[in-house]
Design a protein around this motif. Structure first.
Motif, PDB file in Angstrom:
ATOM      1  N   ILE A 123       9.246   1.391  -7.181  1.00  0.00           N
ATOM      2  CA  ILE A 123       9.177   0.033  -7.753  1.00  0.00           C
ATOM      3  C   ILE A 123      10.521  -0.900  -7.215  1.00  0.00           C
ATOM      4  CG2 ILE A 123       8.148   0.561  -9.922  1.00  0.00           C
ATOM      5  CD1 ILE A 123      10.842   0.511 -11.305  1.00  0.00           C
ATOM      6  N   ALA A 124      11.318   0.083  -6.222  1.00  0.00           N
ATOM      7  CA  ALA A 124      12.296  -0.608  -5.554  1.00  0.00           C
ATOM      8  C   ALA A 124      11.645  -1.915  -4.696  1.00  0.00           C
ATOM      9  CB  ALA A 124      13.110   0.194  -4.740  1.00  0.00           C
ATOM     10  N   GLU A 125      10.291  -1.576  -4.055  1.00  0.00           N
ATOM     11  CA  GLU A 125       9.831  -2.464  -3.408  1.00  0.00           C
ATOM     12  C   GLU A 125       9.216  -3.930  -4.132  1.00  0.00           C
ATOM     13  OE1 GLU A 125       8.301  -4.292  -0.230  1.00  0.00           O
ATOM     14  OE2 GLU A 125       6.797  -4.089  -1.844  1.00  0.00           O
ATOM     15  N   PRO A 126       9.786  -5.155  -3.916  1.00  0.00           N
ATOM     16  CA  PRO A 126       9.313  -6.093  -4.677  1.00  0.00           C
ATOM     17  C   PRO A 126       7.805  -6.539  -4.728  1.00  0.00           C
ATOM     18  CG  PRO A 126      11.079  -6.628  -3.084  1.00  0.00           C
ATOM     19  CD  PRO A 126      10.542  -5.499  -2.750  1.00  0.00           C
ATOM     20  N   GLN A 127       7.054  -6.346  -3.605  1.00  0.00           N
ATOM     21  CA  GLN A 127       5.633  -6.192  -3.658  1.00  0.00           C
ATOM     22  C   GLN A 127       4.832  -5.538  -4.497  1.00  0.00           C
ATOM     23  OE1 GLN A 127       4.772  -6.558   0.522  1.00  0.00           O
ATOM     24  NE2 GLN A 127       4.331  -8.675   0.586  1.00  0.00           N
ATOM     25  N   ARG A 128       5.248  -4.073  -4.527  1.00  0.00           N
ATOM     26  CA  ARG A 128       4.912  -3.189  -5.473  1.00  0.00           C
ATOM     27  C   ARG A 128       5.137  -3.664  -7.051  1.00  0.00           C
ATOM     28  NH1 ARG A 128       5.817   0.756  -1.153  1.00  0.00           N
ATOM     29  NH2 ARG A 128       7.676   1.532  -1.659  1.00  0.00           N
ATOM     30  N   ARG A 129       6.301  -4.225  -7.311  1.00  0.00           N
ATOM     31  CA  ARG A 129       6.369  -4.800  -8.574  1.00  0.00           C
ATOM     32  C   ARG A 129       5.515  -5.777  -8.957  1.00  0.00           C
ATOM     33  NH1 ARG A 129      11.828  -4.330  -6.720  1.00  0.00           N
ATOM     34  NH2 ARG A 129      12.217  -6.572  -6.828  1.00  0.00           N
ATOM     35  N   ARG A 174      -8.051  -4.489 -11.626  1.00  0.00           N
ATOM     36  CA  ARG A 174      -8.262  -5.313 -10.504  1.00  0.00           C
ATOM     37  C   ARG A 174      -8.652  -4.337  -9.393  1.00  0.00           C
ATOM     38  NH1 ARG A 174      -7.748  -8.453 -14.280  1.00  0.00           N
ATOM     39  NH2 ARG A 174      -6.383 -10.120 -14.480  1.00  0.00           N
ATOM     40  N   PRO A 175      -9.479  -5.054  -8.643  1.00  0.00           N
ATOM     41  CA  PRO A 175      -9.982  -4.535  -7.405  1.00  0.00           C
ATOM     42  C   PRO A 175      -9.009  -4.985  -6.318  1.00  0.00           C
ATOM     43  CG  PRO A 175     -11.247  -6.444  -7.880  1.00  0.00           C
ATOM     44  CD  PRO A 175     -10.604  -6.130  -8.969  1.00  0.00           C
ATOM     45  N   VAL A 176      -8.759  -4.205  -5.437  1.00  0.00           N
ATOM     46  CA  VAL A 176      -7.734  -4.112  -4.360  1.00  0.00           C
ATOM     47  C   VAL A 176      -8.046  -5.617  -3.870  1.00  0.00           C
ATOM     48  CG1 VAL A 176      -9.102  -3.099  -2.483  1.00  0.00           C
ATOM     49  CG2 VAL A 176      -6.640  -3.273  -2.354  1.00  0.00           C
ATOM     50  N   THR A 177      -9.176  -6.058  -3.403  1.00  0.00           N
ATOM     51  CA  THR A 177      -9.478  -7.449  -2.893  1.00  0.00           C
ATOM     52  C   THR A 177      -8.372  -8.712  -3.575  1.00  0.00           C
ATOM     53  OG1 THR A 177     -11.492  -7.595  -3.976  1.00  0.00           O
ATOM     54  CG2 THR A 177     -11.505  -6.994  -1.872  1.00  0.00           C
ATOM     55  N   HIS A 178      -8.485  -8.621  -5.004  1.00  0.00           N
ATOM     56  CA  HIS A 178      -8.267  -9.482  -5.776  1.00  0.00           C
ATOM     57  C   HIS A 178      -6.816  -9.322  -5.581  1.00  0.00           C
ATOM     58  CE1 HIS A 178      -7.732 -11.894  -9.768  1.00  0.00           C
ATOM     59  NE2 HIS A 178      -6.539 -10.890  -9.792  1.00  0.00           N
ATOM     60  N   LEU A 179      -6.034  -8.382  -5.849  1.00  0.00           N
ATOM     61  CA  LEU A 179      -4.724  -8.105  -5.731  1.00  0.00           C
ATOM     62  C   LEU A 179      -4.105  -8.435  -4.477  1.00  0.00           C
ATOM     63  CD1 LEU A 179      -4.398  -4.437  -7.007  1.00  0.00           C
ATOM     64  CD2 LEU A 179      -3.678  -6.474  -8.387  1.00  0.00           C
ATOM     65  N   ALA A 180      -4.935  -8.277  -3.418  1.00  0.00           N
ATOM     66  CA  ALA A 180      -4.461  -8.657  -1.990  1.00  0.00           C
ATOM     67  C   ALA A 180      -4.503 -10.290  -1.978  1.00  0.00           C
ATOM     68  CB  ALA A 180      -5.159  -8.034  -0.827  1.00  0.00           C
ATOM     69  N   ARG A 181      -5.636 -10.689  -2.492  1.00  0.00           N
ATOM     70  CA  ARG A 181      -5.725 -12.008  -2.411  1.00  0.00           C
ATOM     71  C   ARG A 181      -4.544 -12.945  -3.239  1.00  0.00           C
ATOM     72  NH1 ARG A 181     -10.632 -12.427  -4.207  1.00  0.00           N
ATOM     73  NH2 ARG A 181     -10.149 -13.185  -6.168  1.00  0.00           N
ATOM     74  N   GLU A 182      -4.307 -12.282  -4.585  1.00  0.00           N
ATOM     75  CA  GLU A 182      -3.219 -12.966  -5.465  1.00  0.00           C
ATOM     76  C   GLU A 182      -1.934 -12.936  -4.890  1.00  0.00           C
ATOM     77  OE1 GLU A 182      -3.018 -14.163  -9.089  1.00  0.00           O
ATOM     78  OE2 GLU A 182      -5.176 -14.567  -8.069  1.00  0.00           O
ATOM     79  N   ALA A 212      -2.333  -3.958   0.827  1.00  0.00           N
ATOM     80  CA  ALA A 212      -2.249  -3.879  -0.455  1.00  0.00           C
ATOM     81  C   ALA A 212      -2.873  -2.483  -1.075  1.00  0.00           C
ATOM     82  CB  ALA A 212      -3.437  -4.777  -1.185  1.00  0.00           C
ATOM     83  N   SER A 213      -3.518  -1.870  -0.110  1.00  0.00           N
ATOM     84  CA  SER A 213      -4.031  -0.521  -0.163  1.00  0.00           C
ATOM     85  C   SER A 213      -3.144   0.490  -0.052  1.00  0.00           C
ATOM     86  CB  SER A 213      -5.345  -0.266   0.634  1.00  0.00           C
ATOM     87  OG  SER A 213      -6.336  -0.926   0.317  1.00  0.00           O
ATOM     88  N   LYS A 214      -2.075   0.101   0.999  1.00  0.00           N
ATOM     89  CA  LYS A 214      -0.874   0.926   1.210  1.00  0.00           C
ATOM     90  C   LYS A 214      -0.076   1.043   0.059  1.00  0.00           C
ATOM     91  CE  LYS A 214       1.985   1.570   5.437  1.00  0.00           C
ATOM     92  NZ  LYS A 214       1.827   0.636   6.547  1.00  0.00           N
ATOM     93  N   HIS A 215       0.305   0.204  -0.565  1.00  0.00           N
ATOM     94  CA  HIS A 215       1.219  -0.032  -1.681  1.00  0.00           C
ATOM     95  C   HIS A 215       0.533   0.647  -3.186  1.00  0.00           C
ATOM     96  CE1 HIS A 215       4.148  -2.415  -0.149  1.00  0.00           C
ATOM     97  NE2 HIS A 215       3.348  -3.512   0.190  1.00  0.00           N
ATOM     98  N   LEU A 216      -0.759   0.293  -3.050  1.00  0.00           N
ATOM     99  CA  LEU A 216      -1.399   1.080  -4.152  1.00  0.00           C
ATOM    100  C   LEU A 216      -1.471   2.496  -4.193  1.00  0.00           C
ATOM    101  CD1 LEU A 216      -4.376  -1.417  -4.636  1.00  0.00           C
ATOM    102  CD2 LEU A 216      -2.778  -0.826  -6.629  1.00  0.00           C
ATOM    103  N   ARG A 217      -1.441   2.998  -2.888  1.00  0.00           N
ATOM    104  CA  ARG A 217      -1.374   4.620  -2.614  1.00  0.00           C
ATOM    105  C   ARG A 217      -0.256   5.084  -3.156  1.00  0.00           C
ATOM    106  NH1 ARG A 217      -3.240   4.693   2.202  1.00  0.00           N
ATOM    107  NH2 ARG A 217      -1.334   4.930   3.443  1.00  0.00           N
ATOM    108  N   VAL A 218       0.935   4.309  -2.807  1.00  0.00           N
ATOM    109  CA  VAL A 218       2.297   4.747  -3.246  1.00  0.00           C
ATOM    110  C   VAL A 218       2.419   4.922  -4.694  1.00  0.00           C
ATOM    111  CG1 VAL A 218       4.657   4.425  -3.022  1.00  0.00           C
ATOM    112  CG2 VAL A 218       3.469   4.123  -1.184  1.00  0.00           C
TER     113      VAL A 218
END
Length: 116
Positions: free
Chosen positions: A17-23, A34-42, A50-56
């Motif tokens: 959570i130190a990474e702002p985009q993951r927060r 949410r699906p990854v497509t929605h998160l990436a778009r938002e 987005a997938s890389k962040h979600l994996r972490v």
């Protein structure tokens, strides 16, 4: 040795959570899965990003995924948040004392005003 450092960033919720985009991803998931497509778009990022962040986030137990037809839906996993919650909770006494002091100060100000 480099492999070790890589593992450290993903093995700990605090590092994740130190990474702002993951927060930002976690904040969006508060509203529900949410699906990854929605998160990436938002978040204005590519789907691979987005997938890389979600994996972490998954590796540290902050997010879980479920298959729904062809989609993979991501949702918050509160269990992963527990260590963070407990750590922050350790500071509650400090906040409460600060607010109490502020209340006392405001009361004193009001009383001095009334005396004038």
């Amino acid at each position: 040795m480099a492999g070790m450092a890589r593992a450290a960033t993903t093995s700990d919720a605090f590092n994740a959570i130190a990474e702002p985009q993951r927060r930002d991803i976690l904040a969006l998931l508060r509203a529900g899965e949410r699906p990854v497509t929605h998160l990436a778009r938002e978040l204005g990022m590519s789907q691979p990003q987005a997938s890389k962040h979600l994996r972490v986030l998954r590796e540290v137990g902050l997010v879980r995924v479920r298959e729904a037809g062809k989609q993979r839906l991501y949702e918050l996993d509160a269990r992963g948040l527990r260590p963070i919650h407990e750590w922050v909770g350790g500071f509650e006494r400090f906040w409460n004392e600060s607010f109490d002091r502020l209340d006392t100060y405001v009361q004193e100000l009001k009383e001095t005003r009334q005396e004038d």
